[in-house]
Design a protein around this motif. Sequence first.
Motif, short mmCIF file in Angstrom:
data_model
loop_
_atom_site.label_atom_id
_atom_site.label_comp_id
_atom_site.label_asym_id
_atom_site.label_seq_id
_atom_site.Cartn_x
_atom_site.Cartn_y
_atom_site.Cartn_z
N ALA A 1 0.82 -1.22 0.00
CA ALA A 1 0.00 0.00 0.00
C ALA A 1 0.85 1.26 0.00
O ALA A 1 0.40 2.33 -0.43
CB ALA A 1 -0.92 0.01 1.21
N SER A 2 2.09 1.16 0.47
CA SER A 2 2.97 2.33 0.51
C SER A 2 4.42 1.87 0.39
O SER A 2 4.74 0.70 0.60
CB SER A 2 2.77 3.12 1.82
OG SER A 2 3.15 2.33 2.93
N VAL A 3 5.28 2.81 0.03
CA VAL A 3 6.73 2.55 -0.02
C VAL A 3 7.45 3.61 0.79
O VAL A 3 6.97 4.74 0.93
CB VAL A 3 7.26 2.53 -1.47
CG1 VAL A 3 6.77 1.31 -2.21
CG2 VAL A 3 6.89 3.80 -2.20
N SER A 4 8.59 3.23 1.32
CA SER A 4 9.39 4.15 2.12
C SER A 4 10.39 4.87 1.21
O SER A 4 11.15 4.23 0.48
CB SER A 4 10.13 3.37 3.21
OG SER A 4 10.85 4.23 4.05
N LEU A 5 10.37 6.20 1.27
CA LEU A 5 11.24 7.02 0.43
C LEU A 5 12.07 7.98 1.27
O LEU A 5 11.61 8.44 2.33
CB LEU A 5 10.43 7.83 -0.58
CG LEU A 5 9.51 7.10 -1.55
CD1 LEU A 5 8.81 8.11 -2.46
CD2 LEU A 5 10.29 6.09 -2.38
N LEU A 6 13.25 8.29 0.78
CA LEU A 6 14.08 9.34 1.36
C LEU A 6 13.93 10.55 0.45
O LEU A 6 14.35 10.52 -0.72
CB LEU A 6 15.54 8.90 1.44
CG LEU A 6 16.53 9.92 2.05
CD1 LEU A 6 16.20 10.15 3.52
CD2 LEU A 6 17.97 9.43 1.90
N VAL A 7 13.32 11.62 0.97
CA VAL A 7 13.01 12.80 0.15
C VAL A 7 13.26 14.07 0.95
O VAL A 7 13.40 14.04 2.17
CB VAL A 7 11.54 12.78 -0.32
CG1 VAL A 7 11.26 11.63 -1.25
CG2 VAL A 7 10.60 12.71 0.88
N GLU A 8 13.28 15.19 0.24
CA GLU A 8 13.40 16.47 0.93
C GLU A 8 12.14 16.75 1.72
O GLU A 8 11.02 16.52 1.25
CB GLU A 8 13.66 17.61 -0.07
CG GLU A 8 15.06 17.61 -0.63
CD GLU A 8 15.41 18.94 -1.30
OE1 GLU A 8 14.66 19.91 -1.10
OE2 GLU A 8 16.42 18.98 -2.01
N ALA A 9 12.33 17.26 2.93
CA ALA A 9 11.21 17.46 3.85
C ALA A 9 10.14 18.39 3.29
O ALA A 9 8.95 18.23 3.58
CB ALA A 9 11.72 17.99 5.18
N THR A 10 10.54 19.35 2.50
CA THR A 10 9.57 20.31 1.95
C THR A 10 9.13 19.95 0.54
O THR A 10 8.47 20.74 -0.13
CB THR A 10 10.18 21.72 1.94
OG1 THR A 10 11.41 21.71 1.21
CG2 THR A 10 10.41 22.22 3.35
N ASP A 11 9.45 18.73 0.09
CA ASP A 11 9.08 18.31 -1.26
C ASP A 11 8.65 16.84 -1.24
O ASP A 11 9.11 16.03 -2.05
CB ASP A 11 10.26 18.51 -2.20
CG ASP A 11 9.81 18.60 -3.66
OD1 ASP A 11 8.62 18.85 -3.89
OD2 ASP A 11 10.65 18.41 -4.54
N ILE A 12 7.76 16.49 -0.31
CA ILE A 12 7.31 15.11 -0.14
C ILE A 12 6.17 14.83 -1.12
O ILE A 12 5.17 15.55 -1.13
CB ILE A 12 6.83 14.86 1.30
CG1 ILE A 12 7.97 15.13 2.29
CG2 ILE A 12 6.33 13.43 1.45
CD1 ILE A 12 7.54 15.04 3.74
#
Length: 210
Positions: free
Chosen positions: A123-134
């Motif tokens: 149902a979801s995947v874990s991503l590493l992203v910029e905090a203000t660009d999720i």
Amino acid sequence: MADYTKLAAETRTKFGKGAARKLRAADKIPAVVYGHGTEPQHITLPGHETMLLVRTANAVVDLDIEGAAQLALVKDVQRDPVRQIIEHIDLVVVRRGEKVTVDVPVVVEGESFSGTIHVQDLASVSLLVEATDIPEHVTVDVEGLEDGAQVLASQLELPAGAELETDGEALVVQIVTPRGTADDDAADEAAAEAGAEAGTEGGSAPVDSE
């Protein structure tokens, strides 16, 4: 992409169930802000605006805590299991430009090959992203995929700058033919044909009349 909204917060000095009930009765929600080595800040948030905010997964909010600005990510929303009223919110301090690990919903689009359906295993995947660009979600396009096709986490098309934290071999979506459709219909037709042939070959001999 997720937006971050401004919310005015107040410092909270009274604790316990009774104090929390009074806050909720006044349309306020108790919360705590922590992270980046800072001391946890116990605050209250405006009820209506906060409920609208947390409808979006991984909401980022620009808090005004009695004049002090603080950017924070909604990490956990605790609700009453029966009434679904928000009881408490945990927020994590974030900074512009830094990356955070978040769980992002997977949305399936398109229609698989005729007679098949898609089964979503993740149902979801874990991503590493910029905090203000999720990103609000990650899309999987199953248009025209045939029975047996699989989409793994490593095959997902991620937004620019995002890194996959989920195991790349994890199954996200698979295409199957549901029971009672094409396969069963073909088996029924084959059985009917076999029965007809058997009836023709083993038909009863004519009876002689005296």
